[in-house]
Design an enzyme around this catalytic site. Structure first.
Site, PDB file in Angstrom:
ATOM      1  N   ARG A   1      -3.812   9.836   2.304  1.00 58.03           N
ATOM      2  CA  ARG A   1      -2.487  10.316   2.685  1.00 58.03           C
ATOM      3  C   ARG A   1      -2.298  11.800   2.417  1.00 58.03           C
ATOM      4  O   ARG A   1      -1.667  12.502   3.204  1.00 58.03           O
ATOM      5  CB  ARG A   1      -1.418   9.505   1.938  1.00 58.03           C
ATOM      6  CG  ARG A   1      -1.349   8.073   2.399  1.00 58.03           C
ATOM      7  CD  ARG A   1      -0.392   7.258   1.575  1.00 58.03           C
ATOM      8  NE  ARG A   1      -0.273   5.909   2.131  1.00 58.03           N
ATOM      9  CZ  ARG A   1       0.474   4.953   1.595  1.00 58.03           C
ATOM     10  NH1 ARG A   1       1.172   5.208   0.498  1.00 58.03           N
ATOM     11  NH2 ARG A   1       0.543   3.764   2.146  1.00 58.03           N
TER      12      ARG A   1
ATOM     13  N   GLY B   1      14.705  -3.950 -13.755  1.00 58.35           N
ATOM     14  CA  GLY B   1      14.101  -3.849 -12.430  1.00 58.35           C
ATOM     15  C   GLY B   1      13.599  -5.200 -11.966  1.00 58.35           C
ATOM     16  O   GLY B   1      13.004  -5.952 -12.746  1.00 58.35           O
TER      17      GLY B   1
ATOM     18  N   GLY C   1      11.856  -5.533  -8.789  1.00 56.16           N
ATOM     19  CA  GLY C   1      10.865  -5.406  -7.727  1.00 56.16           C
ATOM     20  C   GLY C   1       9.648  -6.253  -8.045  1.00 56.16           C
ATOM     21  O   GLY C   1       9.707  -7.173  -8.874  1.00 56.16           O
ATOM     22  N   LEU C   2       8.532  -5.944  -7.429  1.00 60.30           N
ATOM     23  CA  LEU C   2       7.352  -6.778  -7.646  1.00 60.30           C
ATOM     24  C   LEU C   2       6.903  -6.765  -9.095  1.00 60.30           C
ATOM     25  O   LEU C   2       6.550  -7.808  -9.658  1.00 60.30           O
ATOM     26  CB  LEU C   2       6.217  -6.312  -6.734  1.00 60.30           C
ATOM     27  CG  LEU C   2       6.430  -6.577  -5.246  1.00 60.30           C
ATOM     28  CD1 LEU C   2       5.226  -6.111  -4.449  1.00 60.30           C
ATOM     29  CD2 LEU C   2       6.690  -8.052  -4.988  1.00 60.30           C
TER      30      LEU C   2
ATOM     31  N   LEU D   1       1.741  -2.229  -3.949  1.00 58.72           N
ATOM     32  CA  LEU D   1       2.017  -3.651  -4.119  1.00 58.72           C
ATOM     33  C   LEU D   1       0.987  -4.281  -5.043  1.00 58.72           C
ATOM     34  O   LEU D   1       1.310  -5.162  -5.852  1.00 58.72           O
ATOM     35  CB  LEU D   1       2.009  -4.357  -2.757  1.00 58.72           C
ATOM     36  CG  LEU D   1       2.991  -3.816  -1.709  1.00 58.72           C
ATOM     37  CD1 LEU D   1       2.916  -4.644  -0.434  1.00 58.72           C
ATOM     38  CD2 LEU D   1       4.405  -3.807  -2.247  1.00 58.72           C
TER      39      LEU D   1
ATOM     40  N   GLU E   1       5.553   1.352 -10.550  1.00 56.87           N
ATOM     41  CA  GLU E   1       5.668   2.779 -10.233  1.00 56.87           C
ATOM     42  C   GLU E   1       6.345   3.564 -11.342  1.00 56.87           C
ATOM     43  O   GLU E   1       6.234   4.789 -11.394  1.00 56.87           O
ATOM     44  CB  GLU E   1       6.426   2.966  -8.917  1.00 56.87           C
ATOM     45  CG  GLU E   1       6.357   4.376  -8.361  1.00 56.87           C
ATOM     46  CD  GLU E   1       7.093   4.552  -7.047  1.00 56.87           C
ATOM     47  OE1 GLU E   1       7.123   5.693  -6.529  1.00 56.87           O
ATOM     48  OE2 GLU E   1       7.635   3.565  -6.519  1.00 56.87           O
TER      49      GLU E   1
ATOM     50  N   SER F   1       4.528   2.382   8.836  1.00 58.35           N
ATOM     51  CA  SER F   1       3.417   1.919   8.010  1.00 58.35           C
ATOM     52  C   SER F   1       2.118   2.671   8.295  1.00 58.35           C
ATOM     53  O   SER F   1       1.782   2.976   9.442  1.00 58.35           O
ATOM     54  CB  SER F   1       3.176   0.425   8.252  1.00 58.35           C
ATOM     55  OG  SER F   1       1.968   0.016   7.660  1.00 58.35           O
TER      56      SER F   1
END
Length: 671
Positions: A360, A69, A71-72, A475, A459, A313
């Site tokens: 959320r 991976g 990603g970040l 992030l 994640e 967003s």
């Protein structure tokens, strides 16, 4: 103020009384995070770093680390470990590390800097995150995340990430759901993209230095376990079809989340669970798989043949006001023609303290409720209008359209290109959609799974968010794990090296490679009548209907039966055209969907076992008189770590008790 010594437990270990999932699983021994530090919470990470063994520079050059991976989490880890002198192999299935799904994050990244002097602090970020996760996360992990958040911002600024700035040149902040302070740093609506470019630059620097080798268009299909330790992976070159063996001293999975188990989600089309699920089948525990985040601010489904959803967003909820008509008869009207007195700003009405910035899970559930009442807006899809308004008319009138463009222009442009509607003139329509998963492979405080040598970041692990992730924390966790946590913790494992080399002819390596080849051959030889996508779409419908925004005992039992039947048909009626020795996207999808089907069943069993509502996991049987989520800490304050029970066996449940010493557990309230 609670006791800060770290020695006084504020809750007792959970004792589960109900067992809705009886007969679906086997009970295993409880587990403990053996790496977890003790003492005052503010000192735990600092002391742990000091206590972790070191690896001298000469030995680092002899140690190999595989990272899956880019990603970040994966990109930052590869860059940092390469900088430290380890030999790193970096894998991604995309054609470039810059195509990782982290690029899609829009709104921002949290950091406890208190630039606004509005009462923020490391402890408040810690408190907001634990509370936002409905007290289902580990306090030590979350405090560490809050503690290093400020360093993340400094790191990214030093890399040249173009964060938004105020007129005087200082970094700007905005608020996100679940908090009452402004701590989110952002680069317009492109924060993930800009942060990933920073990590990519750091990664490419190490590629040029020779410490990192990148393998693009490669998909991990198996983890290699030798003498009980992770020693490599089997990967497929997606361009040529070649099956490759890659060996190392440790393996890091940074392969992202599994939201695409629902078929329709905000995830990139290629996001999958295969890397972590293959590890799970080799013995790695899968923790809290039922914890799925439904994001409230997405463009609604437009039709039955849609293949993915688009996120708007959460930062838009800073200035946009969410409402629906008070009367169902007004739902077909132009929203500009509905007078103010006929609008229901339901989040501001129900949660006056937080308004449109509730977390959320709460915003998503309330949007579902008003649509279920028949007050949804937009075109009908099936029997319902699935949409609510996100209205910017007030902020445009107050500050002017130019100011709104400065903050959100790319988001507004994206919305207009997709829907054909101008959000400067007509309110946006939004509806909840699957976004992020809090579940993932179980890891200890060092981010090591229960399989020695297998580390999991971002994640792909379960560790930091509990039952619900606050906005702008994905992030933060990815970069925290990649830049600051893993490089400090993995050295404790690598300090035992250099390890004895493993040959490609070792029986465990041959077994792993053979199993991959046989699986691919099976996919191509079934020769049924149904496409991979048809199975994926059907699985997604089952998951959304019965394990989505609301779950019930009857629905989950029905879902498990349906998934098991779908699995039987998949392995008897799948049709994959083409061959294995070339580019074959249907073959790629077949492996991913096979893993999604098995994961979907475990998610439903996990949700069935947890007869409480917490965060994004809302059980219809467990709610207050006002319809809010109702937790049962005395029964369910634990991490559910599931062990693979074999193809014909039942999953095995291991529990890790969640004990708090710094925060007292309370029912959440945002009123």
């Amino acid at each position: 103020m609670t006791d800060q010594s770290g020695t006084v437990a504020l809750n007792k270990p959970a004792e589960q009384q109900s067992d809705d999932a009886h007969g679906y699983y086997t009970r295993g021994e409880n587990i403990v995070d053996g790496a977890a530090p003790t003492g005052p919470i503010k000192d735990r990470w600092t002391n742990h770093i000091f206590d972790t063994r070191l690896v001298n520079p000469a030995n680092r050059r002899k140690l190999d680390v595989i990272i899956v991976g880019t990603g970040l989490a994966g990109g930052a880890a590869a860059a940092t470990l390469g900088e430290a002198g380890y030999n790193v192999k970096s894998f991604c299935y995309q054609d470039s590390p810059r195509r990782a799904h982290s690029i899609a994050a829009q709104g921002g990244i949290n950091g406890a800097k208190n630039y606004k002097e509005d009462g923020d602090s490391v402890f408040r970020l810690f408190y907001d995150t634990v509370k936002g996760g409905d007290y289902r996360s580990r306090e030590s992990n979350v405090y560490r995340l809050a503690e290093v958040s400020a360093s993340i911002i400094d790191q990214c600024v030093a890399q040249g990430v173009p964060f938004a700035r105020e007129y005087g040149g200082l970094l700007d902040n905005r608020s996100f759901g679940g908090v009452q302070v402004s701590r989110t740093f952002y680069a317009r609506g492109q924060t993930g993209q800009q942060l990933l470019i920073g990590a990519y630059q750091a990664l490419e620097r190490q590629v040029a230095a020779g410490t990192v080798s990148t393998y693009t268009r490669h998909e991990m299909l198996e983890v290699i376990m030798v003498d009980g330790k992770a020693r490599g992976i089997i990967a497929r070159d997606l361009s040529t079809g070649e099956i490759e063996t890659h060996l190392a001293d440790a393996v890091v999975l940074a392969s992202g989340g599994y939201g695409n188990v629902f078929f329709l989600s905000t995830n990139a089309m290629g996001c999958n669970v295969t890397a972590t699920w293959r590890a799970h089948r080799k013995g790695a525990y899968m923790a809290n798989p039922c914890y799925t985040q439904i994001h409230p601010t997405c463009i609604p489904v437009a039709g039955e043949h849609q293949s993915k959803l688009t996120l708007m967003s959460e930062s838009l909820r800073n200035d946009g006001r969410i409402w629906v008509p008070k009367n169902a008869d007004d739902c077909t009207k132009d929203p500009r023609e509905i007078p103010e007195e006929d609008r229901d700003y339901y989040l501001e009405r129900i949660y006056p303290a937080f308004g449109n910035l509730v977390p959320r899970d709460i915003a998503s559930r309330q949007a579902k409720n008003v649509c279920d009442e028949g007050r949804g807006v937009g075109p009908k899809v099936g029997d319902f209008r699935r949409g609510v308004y996100l209205d910017f008319s007030e902020v445009i009138e107050r500050t002017g359209e130019d100011k709104v463009r400065e903050k959100y222009d790319n988001l507004f442009d994206m919305y207009e290109r997709i829907t054909g509607e101008n959000p400067y003139e007509v309110p946006m329509r939004i509806y909840p959609a699957v976004h992020y998963v809090m579940g993932g492979l179980w890891v200890d405080y060092d981010l090591q799974s229960n399989l020695p040598g297998l580390f999991v970041t971002g994640e792909a692990n379960f560790s930091d968010h509990g039952a619900n992730r606050l906005g702008a924390s994905a992030l933060m966790q990815g970069l925290s794990d990649g830049y600051f946590v893993l490089p400090n913790t993995i050295r404790g494992y690598l300090a035992d090296g250099p390890f004895e080399p493993v040959d490609e002819n070792h029986p465990a390596v041959v077994e792993a490679r053979t199993s991959v080849e046989q699986r691919i051959e099976t996919f191509l030889s079934i020769n049924g009548t149904r496409s991979v996508d048809s199975f994926h779409r059907e699985l997604g419908h089952i998951m959304w209907e019965f394990c989505g925004m609301e779950r019930s005992e009857d629905g989950l039992r029905k879902a498990i039966d349906m998934i098991r039947e779908l699995k039987r048909e998949f392995w008897s009626n799948l049709r994959v055209l083409g061959s294995a020795d070339t580019l074959n996207q249907a073959l790629e999808k077949a492996g991913r969907v096979a893993d999604f089907i098995e994961l979907g069943e475990l998610m439903c069993i996990d949700a069935l076992n947890r007869r409480e509502s917490c965060g994004g996991h809302f059980r219809a049987e467990s709610q207050t008189e006002e319809g809010e989520a109702l937790r049962h800490d005395e029964e369910f304050a634990y991490v559910a770590a599931w062990e693979f029970g074999g193809d014909e066996g039942q999953p095995v449940l291991h529990k890790e008790d969640l004990i708090y010493t710094a925060i007292e557990m309370k029912q959440r309230s945002y009123k």
